[in-house]
Scaffold this active site. Structure first.
Site, mmCIF file in Angstrom:
data_model
loop_
_atom_site.group_PDB
_atom_site.id
_atom_site.type_symbol
_atom_site.label_atom_id
_atom_site.label_comp_id
_atom_site.label_asym_id
_atom_site.label_seq_id
_atom_site.Cartn_x
_atom_site.Cartn_y
_atom_site.Cartn_z
ATOM 1 N N THR A 125 0.837 -1.189 0.000
ATOM 2 C CA THR A 125 0.000 0.000 0.000
ATOM 3 C C THR A 125 0.876 1.244 0.000
ATOM 4 O O THR A 125 2.031 1.209 0.429
ATOM 5 C CB THR A 125 -0.937 0.034 1.228
ATOM 6 O OG1 THR A 125 -1.812 1.157 1.140
ATOM 7 C CG2 THR A 125 -0.134 0.138 2.525
ATOM 8 N N LYS B 43 -3.714 2.968 6.131
ATOM 9 C CA LYS B 43 -3.847 1.515 6.049
ATOM 10 C C LYS B 43 -2.629 0.827 6.666
ATOM 11 O O LYS B 43 -2.767 -0.186 7.355
ATOM 12 C CB LYS B 43 -4.021 1.075 4.593
ATOM 13 C CG LYS B 43 -4.242 -0.421 4.432
ATOM 14 C CD LYS B 43 -4.519 -0.795 2.988
ATOM 15 C CE LYS B 43 -5.889 -0.356 2.528
ATOM 16 N NZ LYS B 43 -6.232 -0.889 1.182
ATOM 17 N N ASP C 33 -7.732 -6.406 -0.775
ATOM 18 C CA ASP C 33 -8.652 -5.811 -1.733
ATOM 19 C C ASP C 33 -10.039 -5.976 -1.136
ATOM 20 O O ASP C 33 -10.383 -7.053 -0.625
ATOM 21 C CB ASP C 33 -8.574 -6.484 -3.109
ATOM 22 C CG ASP C 33 -9.130 -5.574 -4.203
ATOM 23 O OD1 ASP C 33 -8.609 -4.458 -4.345
ATOM 24 O OD2 ASP C 33 -10.079 -5.967 -4.895
ATOM 25 N N GLY D 251 -16.668 6.033 2.738
ATOM 26 C CA GLY D 251 -17.138 5.208 1.628
ATOM 27 C C GLY D 251 -18.641 4.999 1.675
ATOM 28 O O GLY D 251 -19.418 5.947 1.826
ATOM 29 N N TYR D 252 -19.053 3.738 1.585
ATOM 30 C CA TYR D 252 -20.470 3.389 1.575
ATOM 31 C C TYR D 252 -21.030 3.139 2.979
ATOM 32 O O TYR D 252 -22.170 2.720 3.135
ATOM 33 C CB TYR D 252 -20.689 2.123 0.726
ATOM 34 C CG TYR D 252 -20.360 2.265 -0.737
ATOM 35 C CD1 TYR D 252 -21.356 2.472 -1.699
ATOM 36 C CD2 TYR D 252 -19.038 2.174 -1.189
ATOM 37 C CE1 TYR D 252 -21.051 2.581 -3.044
ATOM 38 C CE2 TYR D 252 -18.714 2.296 -2.529
ATOM 39 C CZ TYR D 252 -19.722 2.494 -3.451
ATOM 40 O OH TYR D 252 -19.423 2.615 -4.790
ATOM 41 N N ASP D 253 -20.227 3.399 4.008
ATOM 42 C CA ASP D 253 -20.653 3.123 5.386
ATOM 43 C C ASP D 253 -22.001 3.748 5.768
ATOM 44 O O ASP D 253 -22.781 3.127 6.495
ATOM 45 C CB ASP D 253 -19.588 3.599 6.381
ATOM 46 C CG ASP D 253 -18.379 2.674 6.430
ATOM 47 O OD1 ASP D 253 -18.386 1.645 5.726
ATOM 48 O OD2 ASP D 253 -17.441 2.986 7.175
ATOM 49 N N LYS E 80 -17.180 -1.065 15.121
ATOM 50 C CA LYS E 80 -17.248 -1.406 13.697
ATOM 51 C C LYS E 80 -16.070 -2.288 13.300
ATOM 52 O O LYS E 80 -16.235 -3.301 12.615
ATOM 53 C CB LYS E 80 -17.246 -0.133 12.846
ATOM 54 C CG LYS E 80 -17.137 -0.419 11.348
ATOM 55 C CD LYS E 80 -16.657 0.789 10.576
ATOM 56 C CE LYS E 80 -16.191 0.380 9.197
ATOM 57 N NZ LYS E 80 -15.669 1.509 8.397
ATOM 58 N N HIS F 96 -15.632 -6.707 7.799
ATOM 59 C CA HIS F 96 -15.111 -7.693 6.851
ATOM 60 C C HIS F 96 -13.591 -7.825 6.981
ATOM 61 O O HIS F 96 -13.047 -8.912 6.870
ATOM 62 C CB HIS F 96 -15.484 -7.295 5.424
ATOM 63 C CG HIS F 96 -15.208 -5.844 5.099
ATOM 64 N ND1 HIS F 96 -15.693 -4.800 5.848
ATOM 65 C CD2 HIS F 96 -14.483 -5.265 4.103
ATOM 66 C CE1 HIS F 96 -15.299 -3.645 5.329
ATOM 67 N NE2 HIS F 96 -14.553 -3.905 4.279
#
Length: 209
Positions: free
Chosen positions: A14, A19, A75, A167-169, A189, A194
């Site tokens: 990365t 990260k 990923d 993001g889509y959270d 969380k 995931h």
């Protein structure tokens, strides 16, 4: 038997400092020193795969071959059942602005809106089940590799709720919860995410008894 890392240095494929910090904290208890591909000046390979596994392996193998060390890549993304698994590996791409949509960069509200628009086109009774996926690929310079897959199932809601995630959270409600990922305390969380699922599997295989 799965090849084991042991203590020592590991390249994290990365260029993202956040990260690197997150993964370093997860692996530090096992004596692993994490070094980013960015700090080594390694180029970022083109992610040409069509699955999370393929893209994670591309990144891990490139970092391992270029550095001569074991490397770890991840990923991840969102898959929506009613959209046949999309956006999937294109999760981040759906947030990229086109030339006519303003300055370059990512617009996650736009990305969430794209998903919602497609679901609404399918009708009010459309299945809103979805899941976040994370694949961790561990690769060695000699070509050996291991894959660890994590998943967090849930459903999509609209409009977006919460300001704690990214993001889509704000539109993702994990199964068994009433709040979106963006409304849940970050530590909570991370415990059910995931990525946590994938790392638990990696730790069990690599450092378990």
């Amino acid at each position: 038997m799965t090849r084991r890392l042991g203590s020592g240095s590991l390249v994290i494929a990365t260029h993202n400092a956040g990260k690197l910090k997150e993964i370093s904290a997860l692996l530090e208890p096992y004596g692993v020193k994490c070094i980013s591909a960015g700090s080594l000046g390694l180029p970022e390979p083109a992610e040409t795969g069509t699955t999370f596994v393929e893209n994670a392996l591309i990144k891990a193998r490139a970092a391992a071959e270029a550095s001569g060390m074991a490397a770890l890549a991840d990923d991840s993304g969102l898959s929506v059942d009613a959209l046949e698994g999309r956006p999937g590996v294109y999760t981040a791409d759906w947030a990229e602005r086109q030339w006519f949509e303003g300055k370059p960069g990512r617009d996650w509200y736009m990305a969430m809106g794209k998903v919602e628009g497609m679901l609404q086109q399918l009708g009010p009774d459309t299945d809103r089940n979805a899941a976040f996926h994370c694949v961790l690929a561990l690769a060695w310079p000699d070509g050996e590799h291991a894959i660890y897959e994590g998943k967090c199932p849930g459903s999509l809601t609209w409009p977006p709720r919460g300001k704690l995630g990214f993001g889509y959270d704000p539109v993702f409600v994990p199964t068994g919860r009433g709040q979106t990922f963006a409304e849940i305390d970050p530590e909570e969380k991370h415990a059910i995410s995931h990525r946590a699922d994938a790392f638990a599997k990696l730790v069990a295989k690599q450092f378990g008894s």
